[in-house]
Design an enzyme around this catalytic site. Structure first.
Site, short mmCIF file in Angstrom:
data_model
loop_
_atom_site.label_atom_id
_atom_site.label_comp_id
_atom_site.label_asym_id
_atom_site.label_seq_id
_atom_site.Cartn_x
_atom_site.Cartn_y
_atom_site.Cartn_z
N GLU A 1 0.83 -1.22 0.00
CA GLU A 1 0.00 0.00 0.00
C GLU A 1 0.87 1.26 0.00
O GLU A 1 0.62 2.19 -0.77
CB GLU A 1 -0.93 0.02 1.22
CG GLU A 1 -1.96 -1.10 1.26
CD GLU A 1 -2.95 -1.09 0.10
OE1 GLU A 1 -3.04 -0.06 -0.60
OE2 GLU A 1 -3.62 -2.11 -0.11
N ASN B 7 1.31 3.87 -3.15
CA ASN B 7 0.97 5.28 -3.00
C ASN B 7 2.11 6.18 -3.44
O ASN B 7 1.89 7.20 -4.10
CB ASN B 7 0.62 5.59 -1.54
CG ASN B 7 -0.80 5.18 -1.18
OD1 ASN B 7 -1.58 4.80 -2.05
ND2 ASN B 7 -1.12 5.23 0.10
N ARG C 123 -10.74 3.63 -7.24
CA ARG C 123 -9.86 3.28 -6.13
C ARG C 123 -10.75 3.14 -4.93
O ARG C 123 -11.75 3.81 -4.80
CB ARG C 123 -8.86 4.39 -5.86
CG ARG C 123 -7.94 4.62 -7.00
CD ARG C 123 -6.76 5.46 -6.57
NE ARG C 123 -5.68 5.20 -7.49
CZ ARG C 123 -4.83 4.20 -7.34
NH1 ARG C 123 -4.89 3.42 -6.29
NH2 ARG C 123 -3.91 4.00 -8.23
N1 LIG Z 1 3.02 9.01 -0.97
C1 LIG Z 1 2.00 9.86 -1.27
N2 LIG Z 1 2.23 11.02 -1.93
C2 LIG Z 1 1.21 11.87 -2.24
N3 LIG Z 1 -0.09 11.64 -1.92
C3 LIG Z 1 -0.39 10.51 -1.25
C4 LIG Z 1 0.63 9.56 -0.88
N4 LIG Z 1 0.04 8.53 -0.22
C5 LIG Z 1 -1.27 8.83 -0.18
N5 LIG Z 1 -1.56 10.00 -0.79
C6 LIG Z 1 -2.89 10.65 -0.89
O1 LIG Z 1 -3.72 10.07 0.09
C7 LIG Z 1 -4.90 9.51 -0.51
C8 LIG Z 1 -5.36 8.28 0.25
O2 LIG Z 1 -4.44 7.18 0.09
P1 LIG Z 1 -4.99 5.70 0.21
O3 LIG Z 1 -3.89 4.77 -0.07
O4 LIG Z 1 -5.70 5.56 1.52
O5 LIG Z 1 -6.11 5.63 -0.93
P2 LIG Z 1 -5.88 5.56 -2.52
O6 LIG Z 1 -4.46 5.30 -2.83
O7 LIG Z 1 -6.49 6.76 -3.12
O8 LIG Z 1 -6.75 4.29 -2.93
P3 LIG Z 1 -6.31 2.74 -2.78
O9 LIG Z 1 -5.10 2.71 -1.89
O10 LIG Z 1 -7.49 2.07 -2.18
O11 LIG Z 1 -6.01 2.29 -4.17
C9 LIG Z 1 -4.52 9.27 -1.96
O12 LIG Z 1 -5.63 9.27 -2.82
C10 LIG Z 1 -3.57 10.43 -2.24
O13 LIG Z 1 -4.29 11.58 -2.56
MG LIG Z 2 -3.36 3.76 -1.96
#
Ligand SMILES: Nc1ncnc2c1ncn2[C@@H]1O[C@H](COP(=O)(O)OP(=O)(O)OP(=O)(O)O)[C@@H](O)[C@H]1O
Ligand SMILES: [Mg+2]
Lengths: 149, 112
Positions: A48, A52, A105
């Site tokens: 995860e 990200n 997502r």
């Molecule tokens: N390393 C990162 N750099 C920039 N933004 C981030 C980062 N990690 C998370 N985010 C932001 O936080 C939000 C939530 O992250 P999360 O992993 O919970 O959900 P997601 O990635 O959108 O969906 P999923 O993980 O279910 O595919 C992301 O949509 C993004 O906007």
């Molecule tokens: Mg994610």
């Protein structure tokens, strides 16, 4: 075994590296009393956080770097996943379940990381990058139940 | 990841092999969309008995297909969940909205 041990890996921001990253970290973590189930949860946390960094932090640009630092102290496991990407504007909002900035997502990455760890912290500076810190303890597992699980 | 598809009882049956993470989601999504565009099926059955790992990227692809299938009145059925796969499926809430069977044969005989 020594009571303290450390691992650092840095790799290109390519999704092909996800499998390698989670397997390497889980193999390292298996030195302490984690159950198979907990090692699977560690794999999910790594996947995860690295996903990200690649998709959100670097917007899928392949020429960037993701760094993982893992430390074992006694029966405690600490993990940091860091990128030097776009950062997060509003961390509280990003951590909300099902909050996602893209279509198709689930917005569950942080939910999984939080559920599978005992401690989670997100350090993020817009335009500088993001560091996710996670801790998990294997202390409640006796020698016996981690061997048989 | 590898995948194998067949059609049985108005149902697109997909067998997945390997880890389902972001490195395969594009391929998985487009393959499923193409099949659903071209085959006269109402339901989707996903056999995960050969999947050892899935994360939220993989769950997102399943959710996307769930939205498409249920919009036209079909069902999405999951079979063969390993404990670690079930763990994230349960936490995500997907298990509450999809049907689950222990085997593909059992699932197909229960589709009306
Ligand atoms: N390393 C990162 N750099 C920039 N933004 C981030 C980062 N990690 C998370 N985010 C932001 O936080 C939000 C939530 O992250 P999360 O992993 O919970 O959900 P997601 O990635 O959108 O969906 P999923 O993980 O279910 O595919 C992301 O949509 C993004 O906007
Ligand atoms: Mg994610």
């Amino acid at each position: 075994m020594a009571t303290s041990n450390q691992l650092t890996i840095e790799f290109s921001s390519l999704s092909e590296n996800l499998s390698f990253a989670r397997v390497a970290v889980a193999a390292f973590a298996s030195q302490i009393n984690f159950t198979m189930h907990e090692l699977e949860e560690i794999k999910v946390m790594v996947s995860e956080a690295v996903s990200n960094s690649i998709t959100h932090g670097y917007n899928n640009s392949p020429d960037e770097k993701v760094k993982i630092n893992a430390v074992i102290q006694g029966q405690n496991f600490h993990l940091e996943i860091e990128d030097y990407g776009c950062g997060i504007e509003d961390i509280e909002q990003a951590m909300e379940p099902a909050y996602s900035t893209s279509e198709e997502r689930m917005g569950l990455g942080f939910v999984f990381m939080q559920s599978f760890s005992e401690y989670m912290n997100i350090d993020s500076v817009p335009e500088k990058g993001t560091k996710v810190t996670l801790s998990k303890s294997a202390a409640s597992n006796t020698e016996k139940n981690y061997v048989t699980n | 990841m590898q995948l194998h598809t067949s059609i049985e009882n108005h149902t697109l049956v997909i067998n997945l092999y390997g880890d389902i993470d972001m490195s395969v989601t594009e391929n998985l999504r487009s393959t499923l969309e193409e099949k659903l565009d071209n085959e006269p099926v109402s339901n989707l059955l996903i056999d995960l008995s050969n999947v050892e790992f899935i994360d939220s990227s993989g769950l997102g692809v399943i959710l996307g297909r769930y939205n498409r299938i249920t919009r036209s009145g079909g069902k999405v059925i999951l079979t063969g969940l390993k404990p670690q796969v079930r763990n994230v499926m349960e936490l995500s809430g997907l298990l509450r909205i999809m049907e689950e069977y222990s085997s593909t044969g059992e699932a197909l005989s229960n589709i009306s």
